[in-house]
Design a protein around this motif. Structure first.
Motif, PDB file in Angstrom:
ATOM      1  N   SER A   1       0.911  -1.007   0.057  1.00 20.83           N
ATOM      2  CA  SER A   1       0.145  -0.069   0.100  1.00 20.83           C
ATOM      3  C   SER A   1       0.870   1.174  -0.219  1.00 20.83           C
ATOM      4  N   GLU A   2       2.175   1.334   0.738  1.00 18.55           N
ATOM      5  CA  GLU A   2       2.868   2.429   0.608  1.00 18.55           C
ATOM      6  C   GLU A   2       3.552   2.531  -0.943  1.00 18.55           C
ATOM      7  N   GLU A   3       3.985   1.512  -1.408  1.00 17.16           N
ATOM      8  CA  GLU A   3       4.489   1.433  -2.811  1.00 17.16           C
ATOM      9  C   GLU A   3       3.327   2.207  -3.761  1.00 17.16           C
ATOM     10  N   PHE A   4       1.869   1.789  -3.527  1.00 15.57           N
ATOM     11  CA  PHE A   4       0.915   2.328  -4.368  1.00 15.57           C
ATOM     12  C   PHE A   4       1.025   3.507  -4.250  1.00 15.57           C
ATOM     13  N   ASP A   5       0.597   4.215  -2.811  1.00 11.77           N
ATOM     14  CA  ASP A   5       0.628   5.530  -2.696  1.00 11.77           C
ATOM     15  C   ASP A   5       1.769   6.669  -3.090  1.00 11.77           C
ATOM     16  N   CYS A   6       2.896   5.981  -2.730  1.00 15.34           N
ATOM     17  CA  CYS A   6       3.892   6.481  -3.268  1.00 15.34           C
ATOM     18  C   CYS A   6       4.115   6.926  -4.638  1.00 15.34           C
ATOM     19  N   ALA A   7       3.560   5.801  -5.627  1.00 16.24           N
ATOM     20  CA  ALA A   7       3.590   5.958  -6.946  1.00 16.24           C
ATOM     21  C   ALA A   7       2.438   6.756  -7.684  1.00 16.24           C
ATOM     22  N   ARG A   8       1.594   6.903  -6.524  1.00 16.23           N
ATOM     23  CA  ARG A   8       0.282   7.581  -6.905  1.00 16.23           C
ATOM     24  C   ARG A   8       0.702   9.133  -6.726  1.00 16.23           C
ATOM     25  N   TYR A   9       1.377   9.464  -5.619  1.00 14.93           N
ATOM     26  CA  TYR A   9       1.737  10.764  -5.542  1.00 14.93           C
ATOM     27  C   TYR A   9       3.162  11.396  -5.754  1.00 14.93           C
ATOM     28  N   LYS A  10       4.048  10.502  -5.995  1.00 19.01           N
ATOM     29  CA  LYS A  10       5.361  11.126  -6.106  1.00 19.01           C
ATOM     30  C   LYS A  10       5.900  10.129  -7.342  1.00 19.01           C
ATOM     31  N   HIS A  11       5.146   9.509  -8.048  1.00 16.27           N
ATOM     32  CA  HIS A  11       5.684   8.902  -9.398  1.00 16.27           C
ATOM     33  C   HIS A  11       6.886   7.989  -9.211  1.00 16.27           C
ATOM     34  N   PHE A  12       7.869   8.649 -10.216  1.00 14.91           N
ATOM     35  CA  PHE A  12       9.305   7.865 -10.439  1.00 14.91           C
ATOM     36  C   PHE A  12      10.248   8.131  -9.266  1.00 14.91           C
ATOM     37  N   GLY A  13       9.851   9.135  -8.453  1.00 14.34           N
ATOM     38  CA  GLY A  13      10.729   9.485  -7.191  1.00 14.34           C
ATOM     39  C   GLY A  13      11.017   8.329  -6.272  1.00 14.34           C
ATOM     40  N   CYS A  14       9.826   7.422  -6.344  1.00 15.45           N
ATOM     41  CA  CYS A  14       9.816   6.293  -5.556  1.00 15.45           C
ATOM     42  C   CYS A  14      10.976   5.424  -5.803  1.00 15.45           C
ATOM     43  N   PHE A  15      11.230   5.309  -7.024  1.00 17.65           N
ATOM     44  CA  PHE A  15      12.226   4.380  -7.221  1.00 17.65           C
ATOM     45  C   PHE A  15      13.675   4.796  -6.657  1.00 17.65           C
ATOM     46  N   ALA A  16      13.895   6.118  -6.794  1.00 19.44           N
ATOM     47  CA  ALA A  16      15.026   6.628  -5.923  1.00 19.44           C
ATOM     48  C   ALA A  16      14.838   6.279  -4.402  1.00 19.44           C
ATOM     49  N   ALA A  17      13.968   6.597  -3.967  1.00 17.00           N
ATOM     50  CA  ALA A  17      13.771   6.255  -2.492  1.00 17.00           C
ATOM     51  C   ALA A  17      13.872   4.888  -1.981  1.00 17.00           C
ATOM     52  N   PHE A  18      13.012   3.983  -2.687  1.00 20.43           N
ATOM     53  CA  PHE A  18      13.214   2.605  -2.494  1.00 20.43           C
ATOM     54  C   PHE A  18      14.586   2.051  -2.311  1.00 20.43           C
ATOM     55  N   ASP A  19      15.518   2.532  -3.591  1.00 16.78           N
ATOM     56  CA  ASP A  19      16.708   2.174  -3.823  1.00 16.78           C
ATOM     57  C   ASP A  19      17.722   2.701  -2.415  1.00 16.78           C
ATOM     58  N   ALA A  20      17.197   3.864  -2.267  1.00 15.40           N
ATOM     59  CA  ALA A  20      18.048   4.492  -0.978  1.00 15.40           C
ATOM     60  C   ALA A  20      17.567   3.981   0.414  1.00 15.40           C
ATOM     61  N   MET A  21      16.480   3.535   0.313  1.00 15.31           N
ATOM     62  CA  MET A  21      16.035   2.570   1.686  1.00 15.31           C
ATOM     63  C   MET A  21      16.871   1.587   1.845  1.00 15.31           C
ATOM     64  N   GLY A  22      17.053   0.558   1.048  1.00 11.74           N
ATOM     65  CA  GLY A  22      18.025  -0.707   0.971  1.00 11.74           C
ATOM     66  C   GLY A  22      19.437  -0.176   1.493  1.00 11.74           C
ATOM     67  N   TRP A  23      19.840   0.864   0.762  1.00  8.64           N
ATOM     68  CA  TRP A  23      21.237   1.244   1.219  1.00  8.64           C
ATOM     69  C   TRP A  23      21.329   1.795   2.529  1.00  8.64           C
ATOM     70  N   ALA A  24      20.538   2.413   2.949  1.00  6.94           N
ATOM     71  CA  ALA A  24      20.267   3.231   4.377  1.00  6.94           C
ATOM     72  C   ALA A  24      20.319   2.086   5.171  1.00  6.94           C
ATOM     73  N   THR A  25      19.653   0.907   5.058  1.00  6.72           N
ATOM     74  CA  THR A  25      19.675  -0.086   5.957  1.00  6.72           C
ATOM     75  C   THR A  25      20.833  -0.794   5.917  1.00  6.72           C
ATOM     76  N   ARG A  26      21.634  -0.922   4.898  1.00  3.74           N
ATOM     77  CA  ARG A  26      23.175  -1.618   4.868  1.00  3.74           C
ATOM     78  C   ARG A  26      23.936  -0.810   5.496  1.00  3.74           C
ATOM     79  N   VAL A  27      24.201   0.550   5.187  1.00  8.14           N
ATOM     80  CA  VAL A  27      25.070   1.341   5.803  1.00  8.14           C
ATOM     81  C   VAL A  27      24.933   1.372   7.376  1.00  8.14           C
ATOM     82  N   THR A  28      23.550   1.426   7.647  1.00  6.93           N
ATOM     83  CA  THR A  28      23.336   1.534   9.116  1.00  6.93           C
ATOM     84  C   THR A  28      24.041   0.343   9.945  1.00  6.93           C
ATOM     85  N   ASN A  29      23.777  -0.908   9.278  1.00  3.21           N
ATOM     86  CA  ASN A  29      24.271  -2.250   9.914  1.00  3.21           C
ATOM     87  C   ASN A  29      25.870  -2.140   9.886  1.00  3.21           C
TER      88      ASN A  29
END
Length: 176
Positions: A39-67
């Motif tokens: 549902s988060e992916e759908f809302d992100c796509a609905r309101y922020k369009h292709f910016g979601c790709f950047a955010a989802f990629d950065a989310m995984g990176w942020a988790t790895r860097v934090t670890n």
């Protein structure tokens, strides 16, 4: 394969949005602080369009860097590591799509985090805003290693208690 499925869901959400079809999907229980729900992916796509790709990629990176940066904090929940993770996630996202769009995606994420007490949301959104500003600064300075700058700035702020803890209180999170 997972990235393909995520891409397919986002593209479907965009197509349905263009056609004017509203999609509602149930929110699944998250297994970590930065886990996406459909549902988060759908809302992100609905309101922020292709910016979601950047955010989802950065989310995984942020988790790895934090670890990597905070290996002694196994939960990484509501402490220094959590503040750092939100800071670098939004910072990295802002280097790609700007501060306003990055922060908007962070708000969508918080909207879709189940059982998200207001004190935790305030903490996360405060650190999201700090990170988005750092990312915007890196972008405006046209740095070669913008994500490196984001890590450096967010880590310095986290370790010096210059990020936000529960309730959005400046510098109030437990140390690791």
């Amino acid at each position: 394969m997972y990235r393909f499925k995520r891409l397919a869901r986002i593209l479907l959400a965009l197509a349905l949005t263009i056609l004017g079809i509203v999609v509602s999907t149930p929110v699944a229980q998250a297994d970590s602080a930065l886990t996406l729900r459909s549902s988060e992916e759908f809302d992100c796509a609905r309101y922020k369009h292709f910016g979601c790709f950047a955010a989802f990629d950065a989310m995984g990176w942020a988790t790895r860097v934090t670890n990597w940066k905070f290996p002694n904090d196994p939960s990484q929940h509501n402490g220094m590591a959590d503040a750092f993770r939100h800071c670098i996630w939004m910072g990295a996202t802002a280097t790609r799509i700007g501060k306003v769009n990055a922060f908007g995606i962070g708000q969508i994420h918080e909207d879709h985090t189940p059982n998200n007490p207001q004190r935790e949301r305030d903490m996360d959104e405060s650190n999201n805003l700090v990170g988005a500003q750092i990312g915007e600064d890196a972008r405006n300075m046209n740095l070669t290693d913008q994500w490196g700058y984001v890590i450096e700035q967010c880590e310095s702020k986290a370790r010096n208690y210059q990020l936000f803890g529960l309730g959005g209180v400046y510098g109030k999170y437990p140390s690791n």
